[in-house]
Design a protein around this motif. Structure first.
Motif, PDB file in Angstrom:
ATOM      1  N   ALA A 167      34.807  30.508  39.883  1.00  9.28           N
ATOM      2  CA  ALA A 167      34.686  31.972  39.899  1.00  9.28           C
ATOM      3  C   ALA A 167      35.565  32.542  38.801  1.00  9.28           C
ATOM      4  N   PRO A 168      35.303  33.777  38.414  1.00  9.71           N
ATOM      5  CA  PRO A 168      36.273  34.457  37.554  1.00  9.71           C
ATOM      6  C   PRO A 168      37.525  34.784  38.372  1.00  9.71           C
ATOM      7  N   TYR A 169      38.626  34.901  37.717  1.00 10.17           N
ATOM      8  CA  TYR A 169      39.868  35.271  38.396  1.00 10.17           C
ATOM      9  C   TYR A 169      40.517  36.469  37.718  1.00 10.17           C
ATOM     10  N   TYR A 170      41.204  37.222  38.540  1.00 10.12           N
ATOM     11  CA  TYR A 170      42.066  38.308  38.073  1.00 10.12           C
ATOM     12  C   TYR A 170      43.488  37.775  38.089  1.00 10.12           C
ATOM     13  N   LEU A 171      44.172  37.850  36.957  1.00  9.50           N
ATOM     14  CA  LEU A 171      45.558  37.388  36.873  1.00  9.50           C
ATOM     15  C   LEU A 171      46.460  38.562  36.483  1.00  9.50           C
ATOM     16  N   ILE A 210      40.567  27.589  30.503  1.00  9.54           N
ATOM     17  CA  ILE A 210      40.209  28.909  31.031  1.00  9.54           C
ATOM     18  C   ILE A 210      39.965  29.864  29.887  1.00  9.54           C
ATOM     19  N   SER A 211      38.774  30.453  29.819  1.00  6.40           N
ATOM     20  CA  SER A 211      38.544  31.436  28.767  1.00  6.40           C
ATOM     21  C   SER A 211      38.685  32.844  29.335  1.00  6.40           C
ATOM     22  N   ILE A 212      39.095  33.723  28.442  1.00  6.34           N
ATOM     23  CA  ILE A 212      39.481  35.080  28.849  1.00  6.34           C
ATOM     24  C   ILE A 212      38.330  36.040  28.623  1.00  6.34           C
ATOM     25  N   VAL A 252      41.364  39.110  33.067  1.00  6.15           N
ATOM     26  CA  VAL A 252      40.190  38.696  33.839  1.00  6.15           C
ATOM     27  C   VAL A 252      39.596  37.500  33.114  1.00  6.15           C
ATOM     28  N   THR A 253      39.489  36.399  33.822  1.00  4.55           N
ATOM     29  CA  THR A 253      38.989  35.182  33.181  1.00  4.55           C
ATOM     30  C   THR A 253      37.476  35.078  33.338  1.00  4.55           C
ATOM     31  N   ARG A 301      40.869  35.757  43.210  1.00  7.21           N
ATOM     32  CA  ARG A 301      39.500  35.383  42.898  1.00  7.21           C
ATOM     33  C   ARG A 301      38.601  36.614  42.817  1.00  7.21           C
ATOM     34  N   ILE A 302      37.660  36.606  41.899  1.00  5.30           N
ATOM     35  CA  ILE A 302      36.633  37.651  41.831  1.00  5.30           C
ATOM     36  C   ILE A 302      35.339  37.051  42.376  1.00  5.30           C
TER      37      ILE A 302
END
Lengths: 428, 428
Positions: free
Chosen positions: A347-351, A374-376, A394-395, A424-425
């Motif tokens: 999933a995409p993630y919010y960091l 991990i790409s941004i 946001v990845t 997690r998004i």
């Protein structure tokens, strides 16, 4: 003329009294719809003399739920005491041994002992039903077990703890911290005696484990639910998420993957414009996704006297109507033990990190993410105080493992203050 | 070992083929969950030789649905041809006479002949089930009949025609007129061969009549549904409604009042922030309100191969599992004839009139509303062209009768150009 269906009700709290009221107020409706009279033979609770706002004088009283469960004049034992051991468990076992069907709202008990109880019910030719245990008044157990019975289920998601959703939406609406809203909710009596059941995600995790069992034909396995409560969600993250078009929800997700069954109950970002994102206050929502039906969303009150009693009486009505569907939608002996998969679905993630203001520090962070594969997707850096500034990232889709590796690497740089946040998004 | 449940499927369009695929693709799942094998004995459609994208070679072919419905190797007759007379009706009657249970997606047939068909099925000890007839993949018939079976139902509402909702949301999003979007939708094949079934509210009205019967224990009565299509909804009204925080939906509402059963299918304003207001595109939504459960909202795809077949197979699975609940939730012989109440429930209204620019004209309009007992919540007058200007009025709660009287009076003043628009604001 069919004989009445006679209830024994153990537990006369909110839900028990709600059930008594429905049986007392609408006897003709229940009889016309089910073809049988629904009557109450006996009740049981801790204290006999308390005024509960309903006339119980017509029913036999039992001090002991186990005795109630075995009475000859009881066809269906209704367990509304709660607790995953002790009287609730003992009385349900006694009811099954005595040849009674069981209706319960007890998510904790079933999440922990559901498989064993379903097996003994099955051997005795009896049923355990639990619509009220999941998402209160929403008929989601029925929707999943019966309404979508021809579907391979791809994903089950839900906001199933109203108190947590209340806290998260109130934080955003009022701009208050988690602790402020927690204290407020606690004072208003919105939280369980042990608040960790709510804010730690345990209560919602129980519900998710029950739905997962039905969805995937697996033995209910609460221990395999990855639990993360809402205690670490900050108002900053809520606001930043909102800025980017997201809401933070305590979201349960169950998915059967090639690596096993993934069950997660954790704060997630969901699009603000999605049904989950729009869910305010104490309301619950469950999203069911199947190969044929695509996506069905159910929304309704997750607690309260009327809604929960509505779910209990629905189970009773089904029994009166002769519906005999297995506890988890198929015979318990066919339910398989699922391998627990942790974070198998990417999933995409919010960091969010607090980055020390030194030349090259952002480049260093970006390099660590790159090294972790991990790409941004998006990055924002904000104006800073003396020597550090928040950075939001946001990845693109990645794994929890990769995120954790990157966070681990961050800590070795000496460029990060405090603990990085990773949420997690969920794609909804 | 229980014998297989053998299907005869009449109609091999989108839904029929969707059903065949589910039966072919997931036989073990269906058997484990229902306890019986689900098999197809025979199929029927207009043309035998058409390539339908599914292998039908293993099934007997019948040119005539009536013959199919009576075959000895068919336990459940699945009618997916459509049409409220002719082969659909004849074949269902034949199936019942021959001792088969029936599953159908045919809303028109049941909305018109449902009571008679349910009675004959009942006399024969057979069932007619129709989950797929209402709101496609959403298990709403089940939710209402079983999930809320302990509730006195207060109101049933729904957006149950995806094409209309598509048209209305597309008008708003693209700023197009009704006719422009209608033509576009028609060209894309989104509309029925007779588009009035969609845009005239007939299709959705059929569905509402079916839900009302279950909700209130009344004989299904489509003729009593007050129908108003979306053809008169203008982009101006959509935009004005949006300005005031509303969306316009083709909304069905069924309510049992002291004056009888009110069934309305008409354009309504609903708050933009409500689940109904947020519903975009072709998705369906049904809102069920009961005395105990308060409000449950169900959302999902209202049409399409997979979703509709999902509902059909759910009915079949219920039959395989031995569920024997009456067609409309209670024996057809107990269903009562409801008196039809027209516009018995009061509501606020949105009015739009084109007012001639003369001194005192607005005062005259206001006076007429006052005389009709209508009080004004909000009023807006816009900049005008040569000699007239649009005036928007939101009233407090009033009756349709009062609104119609006022509109009648408006026309006698000579101060109004064109026809006034009056749209109910449904409280949701």
């Amino acid at each position: 003329m069919t004989a009445p269906l006679r209830l024994g009700i153990a537990g006369l709290g909110t839900v028990g009294i709600g059930l008594v009221k429905i049986v007392q107020n609408n006897p003709d409706l229940l009889e016309t719809r089910s073809g049988r009279k629904i009557t109450i033979s006996a009740v049981s609770a801790r204290s006999k003399d308390k005024d509960r706002g309903a006339d119980l004088s017509g029913y036999a009283w039992e001090d002991n739920a186990v005795d109630l469960a075995q009475r000859d004049d009881v066809d269906v034992y209704v367990e509304l005491m709660g607790g995953h051991e002790g009287p609730a468990k003992n009385s349900i076992e006694a009811a099954i041994s005595a040849g009674k069907d069981v209706v319960t709202a007890n998510k904790a008990l079933l999440a922990i002992h559901g498989q064993a109880l379903a097996e003994s019910a099955e051997e005795a030719g009896k049923l355990i039903r639990f619509e009220a245990a999941v998402a209160g008044g929403i008929p989601v157990v029925k929707a999943l077990t019966e309404g979508l019975s021809g579907n391979v289920i791809n994903r089950v998601m839900g906001v199933m703890n109203g108190s947590c959703n209340y806290i998260l939406t109130r934080m955003q609406d009022a701009g208050l911290t988690y602790q402020e809203v927690f204290d407020e909710a606690n004072a208003l009596g919105y939280l369980e005696a042990d608040p960790q059941l709510d804010v730690g995600g345990i209560d919602a995790g129980h519900k998710l484990a029950l739905l997962a069992s039905i969805a995937y034909g697996t033995q209910v396995d609460f221990d395999a639910v990855e639990l993360e409560g809402i205690g670490s969600v900050t108002i900053e993250d809520i606001n930043q998420a909102a800025d980017m078009g997201y809401r933070i929800k305590l979201l349960g997700v169950a998915q059967l993957t090639g690596r096993g069954l993934e069950q997660r109950m954790s704060p997630c970002l969901v699009p603000a414009s999605s049904p989950l994102g729009q869910l305010q206050g104490g309301t619950n929502m469950v999203v069911l996704e199947g190969d044929a039906v695509e996506q069905v969303v159910l929304r309704g009150p997750g607690a309260g006297e009327g809604p929960t009693a509505s779910a209990v009486i629905a189970d009773i009505m089904d029994l009166a109507r002769g519906v005999r569907i297995s506890t988890f939608g198929q015979p318990a002996k066919y339910l398989v033990k699922a391998r627990a998969a942790r974070a198998a679905v990417s999933a995409p993630y919010y960091l969010r990190i607090q980055l020390v203001d030194k030349p090259g520090s952002l480049a260093k962070i970006a390099a660590i993410l790159g090294d972790a594969g991990i790409s941004i997707d998006r990055m924002r850096q904000y104006g800073h105080d003396d020597h550090s500034a928040p950075v939001l990232i946001v990845t693109h889709k990645t794994t929890r493992t990769a995120v954790d590796e990157a966070i681990q690497q961050f800590s070795t740089t000496g460029l990060i203050e405090g603990a990085p946040v990773a949420i997690r998004i969920e794609t909804v």
